[in-house]
Design an enzyme around this catalytic site. Structure first.
Site: not given
Ligand code: IFM
Length: 472
Positions: A169, A367
């Site tokens: 990210e 994710e």
């Molecule tokens: O915790 C975060 C992660 O570091 C990056 N993506 C979103 C997750 C949940 O908020």
């Protein structure tokens, strides 16, 4: 209607986390990364005071955790190397021997348990020293430090780690720090925001170039968090709002990393708004010539926009929200704890887009998950959190992934966020995402939630059942 869903052959089923959200500071001495620094400087904004200092104590407990990964049926685990732990001198990239031993043992334990490690080089763990001295990614010098660090990591673990990511990210920290001034040190500067974006893309391409030149036999990519963006309506003004949002927050990374070039419309708009990044022809050639092997996508919620209701003040610093307002779909389905809309179609829609506009690049869902507060309320008489809502969420998203593969997507796996509950930026342990509970009242005791058992069942059977849902 009940549908029997079979996972595609070789489809990876795992989970993700990161170094700073799990390891804790043990063994790091006084070295810190940006997240640690933020926690030290503004602890009051971290929920109930928890943060990266202890996190889940994975540094000390990874053997126990790897046993639990097996219990949850994970075949893949993604985490990061904490740059500020691994390297003692960021200019010369001297490796800390203890950190080297820790990461070696941890990676070996994963492999020994039959779990494929995926390693990310930067999940916000920019060393604090580089943030303070050089304004972090604003500086090209930091790009040089990062490339040296990447080389040390490839040399140390490249024989065993076959899936690498340059960043997780990459748009997030600077958007919160410099665009929205919502994170310490709360500085608004849109031009710095844009320079961070560009320098990270350059650093990514340099690391890809280096990795490929080392011929280690694995793959390298980047993890992005594009928000699948839907316009409120077909009206051209709403369509334009979605187009501009997509340009500034999604294509800004997707295009250069997957295709090698920046969208022309973005470059024109940056110039018009006096926020063009500093770049050279030589650097742009590196970006053009060193594209990724595969891409990770963090997909949680749909984004909806509409045309802005009124022109933004011309006096305010430029912000892309000049082009859009957020839109709330009436009757939307919500994860109320997290404040995010739920719509599993984002998986299918992203797959279709990658197929049509990005050469059907190989990709992974790196994710996706559901953060829920106060999960203790769902404990049964045996103390197990009955989180059927999480299993349902996972199955619905997996179903969209399977449909996408059936329709030709080059989608290779699904990694849930997260394996255990872990620390989130500011929210700390407020929203729980894990298949495994971390009980803070009992010394961070680990306990599988019902979803941990369910995930294991899906993984063992490579199949699951679901009532076929209908979406708007
Ligand atoms: O915790 C975060 C992660 O570091 C990056 N993506 C979103 C997750 C949940 O908020």
């Amino acid at each position: 209607m009940t549908r029997q869903v079979k996972l595609p052959e070789d489809f990876l089923l795992g989970a993700s986390s990161s170094a700073w959200q799990t390891e804790g500071w043990k063994g790091k001495g006084s070295r810190r990364n940006y997240m640690d620094l933020w926690y030290e400087e503004a602890r009051e904004c971290w929920y109930e005071g928890y943060g990266p200092a202890v996190a889940t104590d994975y540094y000390n407990r990874y053997e126990e955790d790897i046993r639990l990964m097996k219990e949850c049926g994970l075949d893949t685990y993604r985490t990061s190397i904490d740059w500020s732990r691994f390297i003692t001198n960021y200019e010369t990239a001297e490796v800390d021997p203890d950190a080297l031993a820790y990461y070696n043992q941890m990676i070996d334990s994963l492999i020994g348990a039959g779990i494929e490690p995926m390693i990310c080089l930067e999940h916000y763990e920019l060393p604090a020293e580089l943030f303070l001295e050089y304004k972090g990614w604003n500086s090209k010098y930091v790009v040089e430090c990062y490339v040296k660090y990447a080389q040390r990591a490839f040399e140390a673990f490249g024989d065993r780690v076959k899936y690498w990511f340059t960043f997780n990210e990459p748009i997030v920290p600077q958007t919160r720090i410099y665009l929205d001034a919502a994170r310490w040190p709360y500085t608004q500067d849109t031009k710095i925001w844009m320079q961070w974006n560009y320098n990270k893309i350059l650093a990514h391409a340099r690391a890809v170039e280096l990795y490929h030149s080392m011929e280690l036999g694995g793959k390298i990519g980047i993890i992005l968090n594009p928000e699948v963006t839907y316009p409120r309506s077909e009206t051209p003004a709403d369509q334009k709002a979605a187009y501009m949002y997509d340009l500034y927050f999604n294509r800004i990374y997707m295009d250069p990393c997957i295709l090698g070039t920046f969208p022309e419309d973005l470059l024109l708009d940056l110039q018009a708004n006096h926020i063009m990044f500093d770049c050279s022809e030589e650097e742009l050639a590196v970006i053009r010539n060193h594209i990724l092997d595969f891409v990770g996508m963090n997909l949680y919620f749909p984004n909806r926009v509409q045309c802005p209701a009124f022109a933004r003040s011309q006096e305010a610093p430029f912000h892309p929200s000049r082009y859009y307002d957020k839109f709330e779909l009436p009757g939307r389905r919500m994860n109320k704890d997290r404040g995010w809309e739920i719509n599993p179609c984002i998986i299918y829609d992203m797959a279709a887009r990658l197929k049509e506009e990005y050469g059907n690049v190989e990709w992974l869902i790196t994710e996706n998950g559901m953060g829920v507060m106060d999960e203790e309320r769902f404990k049964d008489q045996d103390g197990i959190i009955q989180d059927g809502y999480r299993t349902g969420f996972i199955k619905e998203h997996l179903l969209q992934a399977v449909k996408a593969v059936e329709d030709g997507a080059n989608l290779k796996g699904y990694l849930l966020w997260a394996f255990t509950d872990c620390v989130s930026p500011m929210n700390a342990f407020k929203n729980r995402y894990g298949l495994v509970e971390i009980d803070l009242k009992e010394g961070r005791k680990r306990r599988l939630k019902q979803s941990g058992y369910d995930y294991r069942e899906i993984s063992d059977k490579r199949a699951f059942e679901i009532e076929e849902p209908e979406y708007r």
